[in-house]
Write a protein that holds these residues in place. Structure first.
Motif, short mmCIF file in Angstrom:
data_model
loop_
_atom_site.label_atom_id
_atom_site.label_comp_id
_atom_site.label_asym_id
_atom_site.label_seq_id
_atom_site.Cartn_x
_atom_site.Cartn_y
_atom_site.Cartn_z
N GLN A 89 112.73 76.59 25.68
CA GLN A 89 111.73 75.69 25.14
C GLN A 89 110.44 75.83 25.87
O GLN A 89 109.47 76.01 25.20
CB GLN A 89 112.15 74.42 25.18
CG GLN A 89 111.09 73.29 24.82
CD GLN A 89 111.82 71.94 24.77
OE1 GLN A 89 112.58 71.53 23.78
NE2 GLN A 89 111.37 70.95 25.86
N ASP A 90 110.38 75.89 27.26
CA ASP A 90 109.18 75.89 28.03
C ASP A 90 108.47 77.30 27.68
O ASP A 90 107.21 77.28 27.60
CB ASP A 90 109.60 75.83 29.39
CG ASP A 90 109.86 74.39 30.02
OD1 ASP A 90 109.66 73.55 29.33
OD2 ASP A 90 110.43 74.40 31.10
N ALA A 91 109.15 78.30 27.48
CA ALA A 91 108.57 79.61 27.37
C ALA A 91 108.08 79.77 25.85
O ALA A 91 106.95 79.97 25.63
CB ALA A 91 109.59 81.02 27.29
N LEU A 92 108.56 78.86 24.75
CA LEU A 92 108.15 78.95 23.65
C LEU A 92 106.92 78.22 23.34
O LEU A 92 106.06 78.44 22.61
CB LEU A 92 109.20 78.93 22.45
CG LEU A 92 110.31 79.80 22.15
CD1 LEU A 92 111.61 78.95 21.64
CD2 LEU A 92 109.74 80.82 21.57
N LEU A 93 106.82 76.89 24.08
CA LEU A 93 105.89 76.12 23.97
C LEU A 93 104.75 76.24 25.03
O LEU A 93 104.22 75.19 25.32
CB LEU A 93 106.48 74.58 23.87
CG LEU A 93 107.67 74.46 22.81
CD1 LEU A 93 108.05 73.10 23.16
CD2 LEU A 93 107.03 74.79 21.54
N ALA A 94 104.73 77.19 25.78
CA ALA A 94 103.73 77.36 27.07
C ALA A 94 102.45 77.09 26.47
O ALA A 94 101.65 76.62 27.29
CB ALA A 94 104.13 78.63 27.42
N SER A 95 102.08 77.56 25.10
CA SER A 95 100.68 77.37 24.82
C SER A 95 100.38 76.05 24.40
O SER A 95 99.21 75.95 24.14
CB SER A 95 100.53 78.26 23.65
OG SER A 95 101.00 77.96 22.63
N LEU A 96 101.10 75.22 24.28
CA LEU A 96 101.05 73.83 23.92
C LEU A 96 100.85 72.89 25.47
O LEU A 96 101.48 73.01 26.28
CB LEU A 96 101.98 73.20 23.27
CG LEU A 96 102.38 73.95 21.97
CD1 LEU A 96 103.40 73.18 21.26
CD2 LEU A 96 101.19 73.94 21.05
N THR A 97 100.02 71.76 25.12
CA THR A 97 99.83 70.84 26.28
C THR A 97 100.98 70.14 26.20
O THR A 97 101.82 69.94 25.32
CB THR A 97 98.43 69.94 26.03
OG1 THR A 97 98.51 69.12 24.89
CG2 THR A 97 97.24 71.02 25.90
N LYS A 98 101.04 69.00 27.23
CA LYS A 98 102.43 68.12 27.30
C LYS A 98 102.25 67.10 26.15
O LYS A 98 103.11 66.90 25.64
CB LYS A 98 102.17 67.61 28.57
CG LYS A 98 103.40 66.44 29.08
CD LYS A 98 103.43 65.95 30.27
CE LYS A 98 104.67 65.00 30.53
NZ LYS A 98 104.67 64.36 31.88
N GLY A 99 100.96 66.86 25.83
CA GLY A 99 101.15 65.71 24.69
C GLY A 99 101.14 66.55 23.23
O GLY A 99 101.61 65.83 22.55
N GLN A 100 100.83 67.75 23.09
CA GLN A 100 101.15 68.47 21.77
C GLN A 100 102.83 68.65 21.80
O GLN A 100 103.27 68.59 20.85
CB GLN A 100 100.54 69.88 22.08
CG GLN A 100 99.14 69.57 21.83
CD GLN A 100 98.24 70.80 22.02
OE1 GLN A 100 98.59 71.99 22.65
NE2 GLN A 100 97.28 71.17 20.93
N ARG A 101 103.34 68.88 22.99
CA ARG A 101 104.72 69.08 22.95
C ARG A 101 105.61 67.77 22.51
O ARG A 101 106.52 67.73 21.86
CB ARG A 101 105.27 69.29 24.37
CG ARG A 101 105.10 70.69 24.64
CD ARG A 101 105.48 71.21 26.06
NE ARG A 101 105.09 72.49 26.53
CZ ARG A 101 105.66 73.11 27.36
NH1 ARG A 101 106.76 72.68 28.15
NH2 ARG A 101 105.17 74.27 27.87
N VAL A 102 104.84 66.75 23.08
CA VAL A 102 105.46 65.30 22.63
C VAL A 102 105.42 64.98 21.20
O VAL A 102 106.22 64.52 20.49
CB VAL A 102 104.94 64.11 23.59
CG1 VAL A 102 105.27 62.72 23.11
CG2 VAL A 102 105.36 64.34 25.05
N GLU A 103 104.19 65.39 20.83
CA GLU A 103 103.91 65.09 19.53
C GLU A 103 104.66 66.00 18.48
O GLU A 103 105.22 65.34 17.53
CB GLU A 103 102.27 65.38 19.26
CG GLU A 103 101.77 65.17 17.62
CD GLU A 103 100.66 65.40 17.25
OE1 GLU A 103 100.08 65.07 16.33
OE2 GLU A 103 99.75 65.83 18.56
#
Length: 192
Positions: free
Chosen positions: A120-134
């Protein structure tokens, strides 16, 4: 590739197709991590089910996992021989084998959860923490809607065996993917 800022009229860049593509990518990455550990997605599903739901009869557990019964039986035998599961025979309403996850199985499942987090961290690396939560919140809503609608399957129609879409447009999944309309030609039919 799809650029959300530009918008697109291509059906292959709509959210439903992007979700499907992302899902396939995640499945491949997780399967590779499982294979590296000598496991399969079926092994993972069995360990997860027993950790979440508690002891289960072998037959009931086999019915809970989406895979061929022979594949599930082999995976159960693998997990039993690796001592990640434990089996006991109970005599309640007949003889039944009941399976439970062992401490070693729980530890193995924790490692698999760590693998999933790393993926998950590798796939979502381009997103901010807030974007990940959203994104997580939005995906939960999408999954809940999908679960509610699971009982409402499209009904086959005549002709080429297409599926009912909106107001009479007929296409199969293969047609949609390949951009082919109901008559085998280019997809020019409109709903209406």
């Amino acid at each position: 590739m799809y650029d959300g800022r530009q918008g697109s009229s291509s059906p292959f860049e709509q959210s439903v197709y992007l979700l499907s593509e992302a899902g396939r990518a995640v499945d491949r990455l997780l399967a590779a991590r499982l294979e590296h550990r000598g496991l399969t997605p079926v092994h993972h599903a069995l360990l997860s089910a027993l950790a979440k739901l508690g002891p289960h009869g072998r037959h009931d557990l086999t019915a809970r996992v989406t895979a061929a019964a022979e594949e599930v039986d082999q995976a159960l035998d693998d997990l039993l021989s690796a001592r990640l599961l434990q089996s006991m025979v109970v005599h309640v309403g007949g003889r039944q084998e009941v399976l439970t996850i062992t401490a070693s199985g729980e530890a193995a499942l924790e490692v698999l959860h760590d693998d999933a987090s790393a993926t998950q961290d590798a796939l979502l690396a381009s997103l901010t923490k807030g974007q990940r939560v959203e994104l997580n919140s939005l995906l939960r809503r999408v999954c809940a809607a999908a679960a509610r609608g699971a009982g409402q399957q499209p009904q086959p129609q005549g002709g080429r065996g297409g599926w009912a879409l909106s107001r009479g447009a007929r296409r199969t999944w293969t047609d949609v993917r390949d951009g082919v309309g109901p008559a085998g030609g280019p997809d020019v039919e409109t709903a209406g």
